[in-house]
Enzyme design. Structure first.
Site, PDB file in Angstrom:
ATOM      1  N   CYS A   8      -4.113 -61.328 -38.201  1.00 21.12           N
ATOM      2  CA  CYS A   8      -4.040 -61.012 -36.774  1.00 21.12           C
ATOM      3  C   CYS A   8      -4.639 -59.648 -36.445  1.00 21.12           C
ATOM      4  O   CYS A   8      -4.752 -58.781 -37.322  1.00 21.12           O
ATOM      5  CB  CYS A   8      -2.587 -61.036 -36.313  1.00 21.12           C
ATOM      6  SG  CYS A   8      -2.405 -61.121 -34.514  1.00 21.12           S
ATOM      7  N   ASP A 127       9.248 -62.255 -36.627  1.00 20.25           N
ATOM      8  CA  ASP A 127       8.654 -60.936 -36.798  1.00 20.25           C
ATOM      9  C   ASP A 127       9.771 -59.901 -36.784  1.00 20.25           C
ATOM     10  O   ASP A 127      10.916 -60.182 -36.396  1.00 20.25           O
ATOM     11  CB  ASP A 127       7.650 -60.672 -35.648  1.00 20.25           C
ATOM     12  CG  ASP A 127       6.709 -59.514 -35.918  1.00 20.25           C
ATOM     13  OD1 ASP A 127       5.893 -59.216 -35.032  1.00 20.25           O
ATOM     14  OD2 ASP A 127       6.791 -58.910 -37.014  1.00 20.25           O
TER      15      ASP A 127
HETATM   16  O1  LIG Z   1      -0.719 -56.550 -33.577  1.00 22.59           O
HETATM   17  C1  LIG Z   1      -0.362 -55.934 -32.564  1.00 22.59           C
HETATM   18  O2  LIG Z   1      -0.845 -54.843 -32.241  1.00 22.59           O
HETATM   19  C2  LIG Z   1       0.677 -56.522 -31.655  1.00 22.59           C
HETATM   20  C3  LIG Z   1       1.053 -55.813 -30.510  1.00 22.59           C
HETATM   21  C4  LIG Z   1       2.017 -56.349 -29.665  1.00 22.59           C
HETATM   22  C5  LIG Z   1       2.607 -57.591 -29.934  1.00 22.59           C
HETATM   23  C6  LIG Z   1       2.229 -58.306 -31.071  1.00 22.59           C
HETATM   24  C7  LIG Z   1       1.269 -57.777 -31.937  1.00 22.59           C
HETATM   25  N1  LIG Z   1       0.910 -58.458 -33.089  1.00 22.59           N
HETATM   26  C8  LIG Z   1       1.504 -59.739 -33.326  1.00 22.59           C
HETATM   27  C9  LIG Z   1       1.261 -60.332 -34.635  1.00 22.59           C
HETATM   28  O3  LIG Z   1       1.224 -61.561 -34.743  1.00 22.59           O
HETATM   29  C10 LIG Z   1       1.287 -59.454 -35.857  1.00 22.59           C
HETATM   30  O4  LIG Z   1       0.477 -60.034 -36.853  1.00 22.59           O
HETATM   31  C11 LIG Z   1       2.721 -59.373 -36.342  1.00 22.59           C
HETATM   32  O5  LIG Z   1       3.457 -58.631 -35.387  1.00 22.59           O
HETATM   33  C12 LIG Z   1       2.828 -58.750 -37.721  1.00 22.59           C
HETATM   34  O6  LIG Z   1       2.268 -57.475 -37.704  1.00 22.59           O
HETATM   35  P1  LIG Z   1       2.361 -56.570 -39.049  1.00 22.59           P
HETATM   36  O7  LIG Z   1       3.827 -56.290 -39.281  1.00 22.59           O
HETATM   37  O8  LIG Z   1       1.568 -55.340 -38.706  1.00 22.59           O
HETATM   38  O9  LIG Z   1       1.754 -57.372 -40.176  1.00 22.59           O
END
Ligand SMILES: O=C(O)c1ccccc1NCC(=O)[C@H](O)[C@H](O)COP(=O)(O)O
Length: 206
Positions: A8, A127
């Site tokens: 993502c 999440d």
């Molecule tokens: O990625 C972002 O900046 C974000 C911002 C606001 C809402 C959701 C967001 N990302 C969503 C996703 O699906 C991410 O992959 C997920 O939150 C996991 O993130 P990470 O812990 O950094 O792998």
């Protein structure tokens, strides 16, 4: 069991190519302006042109209005919607597209009740509860996921090459989702980390 992999927060065409070449099943574009990973739908459409066939495009929203979602659907080849804010089932299903609903897991959140509130969701994305709604690189307590939660699950939140195997073995999600764990900086993916993450996730399936 074949665990699907979503990477993502892509913002660069070189990263889209790396992610697709590594064998990810889906790419996510963040249509949430406060995010450092934010791209416009028009930019997402440009980036998606770098994708080979059969890699899904996920469009991610946080408390967007319906017109914003509709405009994104008209501008970019989005296969799956991801709602990551406080949206309800009626809002999410109005677009007539498959969607996944993110739950920001923390003690006190009844995931069985939460899942029941989203009967139209193709899957629940679990999440961590972080400031800024998501993309925080934080792992939540996986023991908070009840065994009785019989929904298609996408596991997310602080995954990386070191914990993704254990995550898959423990929760057996339909898919895993990662952003921070494969980055050099927010929105900038690290090719070696991407490849290592995919390999680690695939190794569990063998
Ligand atoms: O990625 C972002 O900046 C974000 C911002 C606001 C809402 C959701 C967001 N990302 C969503 C996703 O699906 C991410 O992959 C997920 O939150 C996991 O993130 P990470 O812990 O950094 O792998």
């Amino acid at each position: 069991m074949h665990t699907r992999i979503k990477i993502c927060g892509l913002t660069r065409s070189e990263d889209v190519e790396v992610v697709a070449d590594a064998g990810a099943d889906a790419v996510g574009f963040v249509f949430y302006p406060p995010s450092p990973r934010y791209v416009t739908p028009a930019r997402a459409a440009e980036l998606a042109r770098s994708l080979p066939p059969f890699v899904s495009v996920v469009g991610l929203f946080v408390n967007a209005d319906a017109d914003t979602v509709r405009q994104a659907l008209a501008s970019a080849p989005i296969h799956l919607l991801q709602f990551h804010g406080d949206e309800d089932d009626a809002f999410c299903r109005q677009f007539g597209r498959p969607f996944i609903k993110a739950a920001r897991v923390r003690p006190g959140l009844d995931l069985l009740q939460y899942a029941a509130a989203f009967p139209s969701a193709q899957a629940l994305l679990l999440d961590a509860f972080v400031d800024g709604y998501g993309g925080g690189g934080a792992v939540f307590d996986w023991s908070l996921v009840p065994a009785a939660l019989s929904r298609t699950l996408v596991l997310s939140g602080g995954l990386d090459v070191d914990n993704v195997g254990e995550a898959i073995r423990r929760l057996q999600p339909a898919a895993v989702d990662v952003s921070s764990g494969v980055e050099a900086a927010k929105g900038i993916k690290d090719a070696a980390k991407v490849r290592a993450f995919v390999a680690a996730a695939r190794a569990v399936d063998l």
